[in-house]
Write a protein that holds these residues in place. Structure first.
Motif, PDB file in Angstrom:
ATOM      1  N   GLY A  77       0.802  -1.216   0.000  1.00 28.29           N
ATOM      2  CA  GLY A  77       0.000   0.000   0.000  1.00 28.29           C
ATOM      3  C   GLY A  77       0.832   1.262   0.000  1.00 28.29           C
ATOM      4  O   GLY A  77       2.068   1.222   0.059  1.00 28.29           O
ATOM      5  N   PRO A  78       0.170   2.413  -0.038  1.00 24.40           N
ATOM      6  CA  PRO A  78       0.877   3.697  -0.038  1.00 24.40           C
ATOM      7  C   PRO A  78       1.759   3.899   1.185  1.00 24.40           C
ATOM      8  O   PRO A  78       2.756   4.611   1.131  1.00 24.40           O
ATOM      9  N   ARG A  79       1.404   3.256   2.299  1.00 27.67           N
ATOM     10  CA  ARG A  79       2.179   3.388   3.537  1.00 27.67           C
ATOM     11  C   ARG A  79       2.564   1.991   3.992  1.00 27.67           C
ATOM     12  O   ARG A  79       1.711   1.112   4.127  1.00 27.67           O
ATOM     13  N   HIS A  80       3.842   1.775   4.255  1.00 27.36           N
ATOM     14  CA  HIS A  80       4.295   0.439   4.668  1.00 27.36           C
ATOM     15  C   HIS A  80       3.671   0.061   6.002  1.00 27.36           C
ATOM     16  O   HIS A  80       3.663   0.851   6.939  1.00 27.36           O
ATOM     17  N   TYR A  81       3.155  -1.151   6.066  1.00 29.71           N
ATOM     18  CA  TYR A  81       2.603  -1.649   7.325  1.00 29.71           C
ATOM     19  C   TYR A  81       3.544  -2.720   7.888  1.00 29.71           C
ATOM     20  O   TYR A  81       3.684  -3.796   7.302  1.00 29.71           O
ATOM     21  N   PRO A  82       4.177  -2.469   9.051  1.00 27.48           N
ATOM     22  CA  PRO A  82       5.173  -3.396   9.616  1.00 27.48           C
ATOM     23  C   PRO A  82       4.509  -4.523  10.409  1.00 27.48           C
ATOM     24  O   PRO A  82       4.551  -4.569  11.635  1.00 27.48           O
ATOM     25  N   LEU A  83       3.909  -5.457   9.703  1.00 33.81           N
ATOM     26  CA  LEU A  83       3.051  -6.457  10.331  1.00 33.81           C
ATOM     27  C   LEU A  83       3.757  -7.261  11.416  1.00 33.81           C
ATOM     28  O   LEU A  83       3.193  -7.509  12.493  1.00 33.81           O
ATOM     29  N   ASN A  84       4.991  -7.679  11.166  1.00 34.38           N
ATOM     30  CA  ASN A  84       5.669  -8.561  12.121  1.00 34.38           C
ATOM     31  C   ASN A  84       6.225  -7.838  13.340  1.00 34.38           C
ATOM     32  O   ASN A  84       6.772  -8.470  14.242  1.00 34.38           O
ATOM     33  N   ALA A  85       6.075  -6.515  13.377  1.00 34.33           N
ATOM     34  CA  ALA A  85       6.589  -5.781  14.537  1.00 34.33           C
ATOM     35  C   ALA A  85       5.811  -6.094  15.800  1.00 34.33           C
ATOM     36  O   ALA A  85       6.313  -5.873  16.902  1.00 34.33           O
ATOM     37  N   SER A 129     -20.108 -10.746  -0.572  1.00 30.39           N
ATOM     38  CA  SER A 129     -20.207  -9.284  -0.462  1.00 30.39           C
ATOM     39  C   SER A 129     -19.002  -8.566  -1.043  1.00 30.39           C
ATOM     40  O   SER A 129     -19.053  -7.353  -1.299  1.00 30.39           O
ATOM     41  N   GLY A 130     -17.901  -9.276  -1.213  1.00 31.49           N
ATOM     42  CA  GLY A 130     -16.649  -8.625  -1.612  1.00 31.49           C
ATOM     43  C   GLY A 130     -15.973  -7.870  -0.491  1.00 31.49           C
ATOM     44  O   GLY A 130     -14.975  -7.168  -0.709  1.00 31.49           O
ATOM     45  N   ALA A 131     -16.472  -8.016   0.750  1.00 37.43           N
ATOM     46  CA  ALA A 131     -15.927  -7.253   1.877  1.00 37.43           C
ATOM     47  C   ALA A 131     -14.820  -7.979   2.626  1.00 37.43           C
ATOM     48  O   ALA A 131     -14.181  -7.379   3.499  1.00 37.43           O
ATOM     49  N   VAL A 132     -14.570  -9.252   2.337  1.00 36.64           N
ATOM     50  CA  VAL A 132     -13.499  -9.966   3.043  1.00 36.64           C
ATOM     51  C   VAL A 132     -12.152  -9.319   2.721  1.00 36.64           C
ATOM     52  O   VAL A 132     -11.781  -9.163   1.556  1.00 36.64           O
ATOM     53  N   GLY A 133     -11.459  -8.923   3.749  1.00 35.42           N
ATOM     54  CA  GLY A 133     -10.178  -8.237   3.597  1.00 35.42           C
ATOM     55  C   GLY A 133     -10.292  -6.731   3.485  1.00 35.42           C
ATOM     56  O   GLY A 133      -9.304  -6.019   3.694  1.00 35.42           O
ATOM     57  N   ARG A 134     -11.477  -6.224   3.154  1.00 38.02           N
ATOM     58  CA  ARG A 134     -11.679  -4.784   2.989  1.00 38.02           C
ATOM     59  C   ARG A 134     -11.844  -4.082   4.335  1.00 38.02           C
ATOM     60  O   ARG A 134     -12.072  -4.697   5.356  1.00 38.02           O
ATOM     61  N   TYR A 135     -11.713  -2.757   4.306  1.00 39.49           N
ATOM     62  CA  TYR A 135     -11.973  -1.887   5.464  1.00 39.49           C
ATOM     63  C   TYR A 135     -10.997  -2.142   6.621  1.00 39.49           C
ATOM     64  O   TYR A 135     -11.362  -2.007   7.783  1.00 39.49           O
ATOM     65  N   PHE A 136      -9.779  -2.504   6.291  1.00 39.20           N
ATOM     66  CA  PHE A 136      -8.749  -2.696   7.317  1.00 39.20           C
ATOM     67  C   PHE A 136      -8.525  -1.382   8.069  1.00 39.20           C
ATOM     68  O   PHE A 136      -8.353  -0.325   7.459  1.00 39.20           O
ATOM     69  N   MET A 137      -8.553  -1.468   9.395  1.00 38.78           N
ATOM     70  CA  MET A 137      -8.353  -0.292  10.246  1.00 38.78           C
ATOM     71  C   MET A 137      -7.328  -0.608  11.325  1.00 38.78           C
ATOM     72  O   MET A 137      -7.128  -1.764  11.700  1.00 38.78           O
ATOM     73  N   ASP A 138      -6.722   0.444  11.831  1.00 36.00           N
ATOM     74  CA  ASP A 138      -5.863   0.339  13.007  1.00 36.00           C
ATOM     75  C   ASP A 138      -6.050   1.617  13.813  1.00 36.00           C
ATOM     76  O   ASP A 138      -6.724   2.556  13.370  1.00 36.00           O
ATOM     77  N   PHE A 184      -1.123  -1.622  16.066  1.00 35.50           N
ATOM     78  CA  PHE A 184      -1.216  -3.054  15.769  1.00 35.50           C
ATOM     79  C   PHE A 184      -2.502  -3.645  16.329  1.00 35.50           C
ATOM     80  O   PHE A 184      -2.511  -4.741  16.885  1.00 35.50           O
ATOM     81  N   HIS A 185      -3.587  -2.903  16.149  1.00 31.26           N
ATOM     82  CA  HIS A 185      -4.929  -3.379  16.463  1.00 31.26           C
ATOM     83  C   HIS A 185      -5.632  -3.602  15.125  1.00 31.26           C
ATOM     84  O   HIS A 185      -6.198  -2.677  14.553  1.00 31.26           O
ATOM     85  N   HIS A 186      -5.561  -4.824  14.613  1.00 34.32           N
ATOM     86  CA  HIS A 186      -6.042  -5.121  13.266  1.00 34.32           C
ATOM     87  C   HIS A 186      -7.556  -5.314  13.293  1.00 34.32           C
ATOM     88  O   HIS A 186      -8.059  -6.275  13.875  1.00 34.32           O
ATOM     89  N   MET A 187      -8.278  -4.437  12.632  1.00 32.29           N
ATOM     90  CA  MET A 187      -9.736  -4.436  12.731  1.00 32.29           C
ATOM     91  C   MET A 187     -10.377  -4.299  11.357  1.00 32.29           C
ATOM     92  O   MET A 187      -9.790  -3.757  10.441  1.00 32.29           O
ATOM     93  N   GLY A 188     -11.620  -4.796  11.239  1.00 27.72           N
ATOM     94  CA  GLY A 188     -12.512  -4.421  10.164  1.00 27.72           C
ATOM     95  C   GLY A 188     -12.553  -5.269   8.917  1.00 27.72           C
ATOM     96  O   GLY A 188     -13.351  -5.006   8.023  1.00 27.72           O
ATOM     97  N   THR A 189     -11.740  -6.307   8.815  1.00 25.44           N
ATOM     98  CA  THR A 189     -11.555  -7.015   7.547  1.00 25.44           C
ATOM     99  C   THR A 189     -12.608  -8.081   7.259  1.00 25.44           C
ATOM    100  O   THR A 189     -12.615  -8.642   6.168  1.00 25.44           O
ATOM    101  N   THR A 190     -13.487  -8.372   8.230  1.00 21.94           N
ATOM    102  CA  THR A 190     -14.655  -9.230   7.976  1.00 21.94           C
ATOM    103  C   THR A 190     -15.844  -8.604   8.717  1.00 21.94           C
ATOM    104  O   THR A 190     -16.443  -9.211   9.586  1.00 21.94           O
TER     105      THR A 190
END
Length: 527
Positions: free
Chosen positions: A78-86, A301-310, A463-469
């Motif tokens: 994405g436009p901004r790197h997300y450091p998932l493993n941190a 719905s096509g919403a799986v994975g969408r609307y990722f929030m932190d 690192f509060h992964h929300m919204g993807t389902t």
């Protein structure tokens, strides 16, 4: 053979993931007499917490929870790197193995953002609907708190444990905040202020994140153990590769999981619960695509994975010409929710008074190459006068922020890795700016020489992964209903922060727990 990792011949419920959501569901259903199997991708981390703390404190800062390598490979295109493993953990207990332990209820406005402010979306349930489950979750986790927050949502009952007293550095902030008209109040914490539930009270190691050696801080291992005592079976190091549905595409038949020797097994069950977090839950659904669900399981719905929030972090700090006793407390004891419900900006924000600004004395000493008087003088320069403030800021759901698959990178089982596509919008940046302005006022009033600032341009995630389902009433716009059952498959539930329609600015674990307890009631019906 994968000794001890063959599937159970009979299971009422198969739970994928053993973090707070999965552990609570497994515990509740096992205690109700149902046959429960839990599949956990990571290992058991039994005991040895002091050594893990020492691993964290040493100069190379090795990860005490063994994150990294092909198993945990990811992409961030994405436009901004997300450091998932941190800040993620795969293991029995999930993210609670290394979390900070702060647990707040969402505010009433968080469930009604579209109706009230015309932003985000509304939840298909209200604060009143979740309120009894919040109360239950506080008992299950053992929350220490006080009824001193005038901005908190309504409640009638006390917390299970008394609040931790304000820290020494909180007492330094208090006069400045009082002069500025900024209210401070206690922080609810899922750690023992006195012995509770077989665990000791906090003894002050100060390394709460990433490891609590004393066990005073709650981890989901508590409910995993209770589930096992009630007859549940835990299969660790068994990452689920895909879910397989019936011919009609109406129910899940099996979870296909791999064992350390590469063997794949199918665990069948009457009902399935995926509680693998806001990244791995949508990834598993996307990996489970089929002719019936070409875009991923439960994804009509096509919403799986969408609307990722932190939640985004804003912070500021520096030095004060007095003893600050940094790191004597490894968690927050005071916050301010005074500005949470403000309408300009609409994004929620909460101010944090940090007790852990600057290096620890142990960390500073271990990373130094000096000894004796020279080491003492060096420690005097970096330890004991540092102070700081933080804030969590709400990010609204945006369709383009998403978790998808990157087939060009493969994990240790040959599966495409998760790709986190993440960006920040203007409203979020405005809220970060507002948080910095409030922090600057307090620190200036206190006389702090500001040395560092985290704001709109250099912010990072909590690192509060929300919204993807997300949950909702419309199957064309959401993935699960208010009971967290998927719209598409009648025996599949998704439990955890991935179902949040909006994220507010409160740490999500108490809401995760409350929703898991609520979902357990729906799961038990008809079993």
């Amino acid at each position: 053979m994968a000794e001890g990792r063959q599937p159970s011949p009979r299971a009422d419920v198969c739970v994928v993931g053993s973090g707070p959501a999965g552990a609570l569901v497994a515990c509740r259903l096992a205690q109700a007499g149902h046959d429960v199997v839990v599949l956990e991708a990571g290992p058991r981390f039994d005991g040895d917490r002091e050594n893990r703390m020492e691993t964290h404190l040493r100069p190379d800062m090795a990860n005490p929870w063994e994150v990294g390598g092909p198993r945990d490979a990811y992409a961030a295109s994405g436009p901004r790197h997300y450091p998932l493993n941190a800040a993620r953990v795969k293991g029995v207990g999930g993210s609670t193995l290394h979390w900070h332990g702060m647990v707040m209820r969402l505010h009433e406005r968080d469930f009604e953002m579209r109706s009230r402010y015309g932003v985000g979306t509304d939840w298909p349930l209200s604060y009143a609907d979740l309120r009894p489950h919040y109360r239950e979750a506080e008992r299950e986790l053992g929350v220490a708190g006080a009824l001193d927050n005038p901005y908190a949502p309504p409640r009638a009952e006390p917390f299970p444990l008394p609040a931790f007293p304000p820290s020494y550095s909180d007492s330094l902030f208090a006069p400045a905040c009082e002069r500025l008209g900024i209210d401070m109040h206690s922080v609810p914490n899922a750690r023992n202020s006195e012995p509770y539930d077989g665990r000791s009270s906090c003894v002050g190691y100060g390394t709460c994140k990433p490891v609590c050696p004393s066990g005073a801080k709650y981890t989901a291992e508590t409910h995993v153990a209770r589930a096992v005592d009630a007859g549940a079976r835990i299969i660790d190091r068994a990452p689920v590769q895909r879910l397989v549905h019936d011919d009609a595409g109406e129910t899940v038949d099996a979870a296909v999981y791999a064992t350390p020797d590469g063997t794949e097994y199918e665990q069948t069950a009457r009902r399935f619960v995926v509680a693998a977090g806001g990244v791995e839950t949508p990834r598993l659904l996307l990996l489970s695509r089929s002719a019936t669900y070409p875009d991923g399981l439960a994804n009509s719905s096509g919403a799986v994975g969408r609307y990722f929030m932190d939640h985004l972090f804003a912070g500021m700090g520096g030095r004060l010409d007095v003893d600050t006793r940094q790191h004597h407390v490894g968690f927050n004891t005071s916050e301010s929710h005074q500005f949470y419900d403000d309408t300009e900006p609409v994004n929620g924000l909460k101010l944090e008074f940090l007790n852990y600004a600057g290096p620890t004395v142990a960390g500073a000493a271990l990373s130094s190459g000096t000894w004796g008087d020279e080491l003492r003088d060096e420690l005097d320069e970096v330890y004991g006068t540092q102070i700081g403030m933080g804030a969590l800021v709400e990010q609204f759901p945006r369709r383009e922020n998403r978790v998808t698959l990157d087939a060009s990178v493969r994990d240790d089982h040959g599966n495409p890795v998760p790709d986190v596509q993440w960006s920040l919008d203007g409203a979020t940046k405005a809220a970060l700016t507002r948080a910095n302005e409030l922090q600057a006022r307090v620190l200036a009033e206190l006389g702090v020489e500001v040395e560092w600032r985290v704001g709109p341009e250099n912010t990072g995630p909590a690192f509060h992964h929300m919204g993807t389902t997300r949950m909702g009433t419309d199957p064309d716009e959401s993935v699960v209903d208010a009971s967290l059952r998927t719209h598409d498959l009648s025996n599949l539930w998704l439990v955890g922060s991935s179902v949040f329609p909006t994220g507010g600015a409160m740490n999500p674990t108490l809401t995760i727990a409350a929703l898991a307890l609520r979902a357990s009631e729906a799961l038990a019906e008809g079993l």
